[in-house]
Design a protein around this motif. Structure first.
Motif, PDB file in Angstrom:
ATOM      1  N   UNK A 109      63.963 -36.536   6.868  1.00  0.00           N
ATOM      2  CA  UNK A 109      64.641 -37.755   6.381  1.00  0.00           C
ATOM      3  C   UNK A 109      64.279 -39.028   7.136  1.00  0.00           C
ATOM      4  N   UNK A 110      63.194 -39.026   7.887  1.00  0.00           N
ATOM      5  CA  UNK A 110      62.783 -40.221   8.631  1.00  0.00           C
ATOM      6  C   UNK A 110      63.915 -40.771   9.503  1.00  0.00           C
ATOM      7  N   UNK A 129      71.358 -35.211   9.969  1.00  0.00           N
ATOM      8  CA  UNK A 129      70.371 -36.268  10.108  1.00  0.00           C
ATOM      9  C   UNK A 129      71.080 -37.611   9.951  1.00  0.00           C
ATOM     10  N   UNK A 130      71.027 -38.417  11.009  1.00  0.00           N
ATOM     11  CA  UNK A 130      71.626 -39.751  10.972  1.00  0.00           C
ATOM     12  C   UNK A 130      71.131 -40.541  12.180  1.00  0.00           C
ATOM     13  N   UNK A 139      67.951 -50.900  15.691  1.00  0.00           N
ATOM     14  CA  UNK A 139      67.294 -49.790  15.014  1.00  0.00           C
ATOM     15  C   UNK A 139      68.085 -49.192  13.876  1.00  0.00           C
ATOM     16  N   UNK A 140      69.308 -49.640  13.679  1.00  0.00           N
ATOM     17  CA  UNK A 140      70.163 -49.078  12.630  1.00  0.00           C
ATOM     18  C   UNK A 140      69.805 -49.683  11.277  1.00  0.00           C
ATOM     19  N   UNK A 144      69.479 -46.247   5.051  1.00  0.00           N
ATOM     20  CA  UNK A 144      69.149 -44.821   5.233  1.00  0.00           C
ATOM     21  C   UNK A 144      70.430 -44.014   5.161  1.00  0.00           C
ATOM     22  N   UNK A 145      70.390 -42.968   4.380  1.00  0.00           N
ATOM     23  CA  UNK A 145      71.578 -42.145   4.159  1.00  0.00           C
ATOM     24  C   UNK A 145      71.672 -41.019   5.178  1.00  0.00           C
ATOM     25  N   UNK A 146      72.887 -40.751   5.626  1.00  0.00           N
ATOM     26  CA  UNK A 146      73.147 -39.605   6.485  1.00  0.00           C
ATOM     27  C   UNK A 146      73.075 -38.344   5.638  1.00  0.00           C
TER      28      UNK A 146
END
Length: 163
Positions: A109-110, A129-130, A139-140, A144-146
């Motif tokens: 998930x990058x 993944x988060x 960097x947030x 992007x989804x958890x």
């Protein structure tokens, strides 16, 4: 006990012997390293050790590599092998007794993998993944989804047969 690791610790996990008695623990750090430490080691300098993980492949010509935090460690309840997850977005399976790597995943998930666990029978490996804040608030990326991911793992976690 004094840690074998020099830099900030991120996680700790207890491991047991074949009789399910706690015998030691693993500690993960921001330096992409894990320490395996026995509580009552017969020979601490030989039994306790560290290993590198969650690092990129060195690139020529300057031979540098990126180092990522170890965010979590989980021990398989049947085989006694372990999983590490890190800021590189990968999980790795290890055999601490043989001191070998069993498997490393592709990046997921990058995003970093922040925590992991096995079910009680050791059939499933779960990981999240988060963003783990290793690059600060800059960097947030909120788009992007958890994610929570599950995978079958029993066979992959078996120690390799001794030669």
């Amino acid at each position: 006990m004094e840690s074998l690791l020099k830099y900030q610790h991120r996680c700790v996990s207890i491991f047991t012997d074949k009789s399910r008695n706690p015998t030691g623990f693993a500690v993960g750090s921001i330096e992409g390293r894990v320490a395996i430490m026995y509580v009552e080691a017969a020979n601490p300098s030989a039994d306790n050790f560290t290993f590198k993980c969650h690092r990129s492949t060195p690139t020529a010509p300057v031979n540098t590599q990126d180092i990522f935090s170890v965010n979590d460690i989980a021990f398989h309840p049947v085989h006694g092998t372990l999983a590490t997850v890190g800021s590189d977005g990968r999980y790795s399976f290890w055999d601490k007794d043989d001191r070998t790597k069993l498997k490393t995943s592709d990046a997921v998930n990058d995003q970093p993998i922040t925590c992991c666990a096995f079910d009680a029978r050791g059939q499933l490996f779960a990981y999240a993944s988060s963003y783990d804040w290793h690059k600060g608030h800059e960097g947030n990326v909120q788009t992007k989804k958890n994610a929570i991911l599950l995978r079958q793992c029993f066979e992959e976690m078996k120690p390799k047969p001794k030669k």
